[in-house]
Design an enzyme around this catalytic site. Structure first.
Site, mmCIF file in Angstrom:
data_model
loop_
_atom_site.group_PDB
_atom_site.id
_atom_site.type_symbol
_atom_site.label_atom_id
_atom_site.label_comp_id
_atom_site.label_asym_id
_atom_site.label_seq_id
_atom_site.Cartn_x
_atom_site.Cartn_y
_atom_site.Cartn_z
ATOM 1 N N GLU A 3 0.848 -1.186 0.000
ATOM 2 C CA GLU A 3 0.000 0.000 0.000
ATOM 3 C C GLU A 3 0.888 1.242 0.000
ATOM 4 O OE1 GLU A 3 -3.103 -0.416 2.995
ATOM 5 O OE2 GLU A 3 -3.047 -2.592 2.804
ATOM 6 N N ARG A 262 -12.664 -8.897 0.802
ATOM 7 C CA ARG A 262 -11.402 -8.583 1.475
ATOM 8 C C ARG A 262 -11.576 -8.700 2.981
ATOM 9 N NH1 ARG A 262 -8.173 -5.350 -1.647
ATOM 10 N NH2 ARG A 262 -6.512 -6.030 -0.239
#
Length: 273
Positions: A3, A262
């Site tokens: 990320e 997720r």
């Protein structure tokens, strides 16, 4: 998937070492990553000077002095590391960039979800990044901006935090961590957050991302920086991948659920519905 903090960490580890160097040769050991590599990629960057290394969202960008940029997305398991000249290429080393200082910049990707592109530098924001929202660590990520994006959104805030059309770079790990710090339940609809909750969430996102960058990112399995070193924010995770364990804030049990397929982690005591 790496990320924002992981890509920022990668950028920080490569920036001072790459600027001023020239890519002398590009070797494709495999050209079918997530997408097939462009046949003219090497021609666009070989024998040109690297003038900048930066990040946009989850993309690493290397700018050259011929108005071309190399855009790298690590995918799920990508690694982009500097290696000595005598380095022996390994099974999942798919692209080798031979540098003018005799080092090699290696793109390794076990699962092959990574992406590498070459693009005109001046057209990046207008075309390549046209659908990306603003950066979460920018001053523009503030109450009125996020409030306008959440208005009328009957969608869980966890999903909205991970929407690149709202804010970039916040993935599964840091969405869960930020919501826990802000004490907001991940199922709460965006439209139902009041001003104080939105302000707390913005502050939490900035806080969590900043601390993760300082710690060198989060290494759960694959991530390493350009020097082949892991990140240590794993040791500071409050909820992510801690299902069944005690909440470090209140001792309740951490719960694991799903949002759009997720995994989401939260504390039902700290983050009341």
């Amino acid at each position: 998937m790496p990320e924002l903090p992981e890509v920022e960490t990668l950028k920080n580890s490569l920036e001072s070492k790459l600027i001023g160097l020239v890519i002398k040769k590009v070797e494709f050991k495999r050209d079918n990553l997530r997408y097939k590599l462009s046949a003219d990629l090497a021609d666009q960057i070989v024998n040109t000077n690297i003038i900048n290394v930066r990040r946009r969202a989850k993309y690493l960008i290397i700018d050259f002095n011929n108005n071309h940029s190399l855009i790298v997305h690590l995918g799920m398991s990508g690694r982009f590391t500097l290696q000595p000249n005598n380095y022996e290429v390994k099974k999942h080393d798919h692209v080798v960039f031979n540098l003018s200082n005799n080092e090699k910049l290696i793109f390794n990707d076990t699962r092959r979800f990574g992406m590498i592109y070459s693009f005109h530098t001046e057209l990046l924001e207008k075309d390549f990044f046209a659908n990306l929202a603003l950066e979460p660590l920018s001053d523009s990520f503030e109450l009125q901006y996020l409030k306008s994006k959440l208005m009328n959104k009957k969608v869980p805030i966890k999903n909205l935090l991970m929407d690149n059309r709202i804010v970039v770079g916040v993935g599964n790990i840091y969405a869960s961590e930020s919501l826990h710090l802000a004490k907001i339940h991940p199922d709460k609809f965006g439209k139902d957050l009041n001003d104080d909750e939105i302000k707390n969430l913005i502050a939490a996102v900035k806080n969590v991302l900043s601390k993760a960058i300082i710690a060198g990112g989060t290494t759960l399995k694959d991530f390493v920086n350009g020097d082949n070193k892991p990140g240590y924010f794993t040791q500071q995770l409050m909820v992510y991948a801690r299902d069944g364990q005690e909440c470090l804030s209140c001792s309740s049990s951490i719960i694991k659920t799903k949002h759009s397929g997720r995994s989401t982690f939260y504390c039902k005591s700290c983050q009341k519905a």
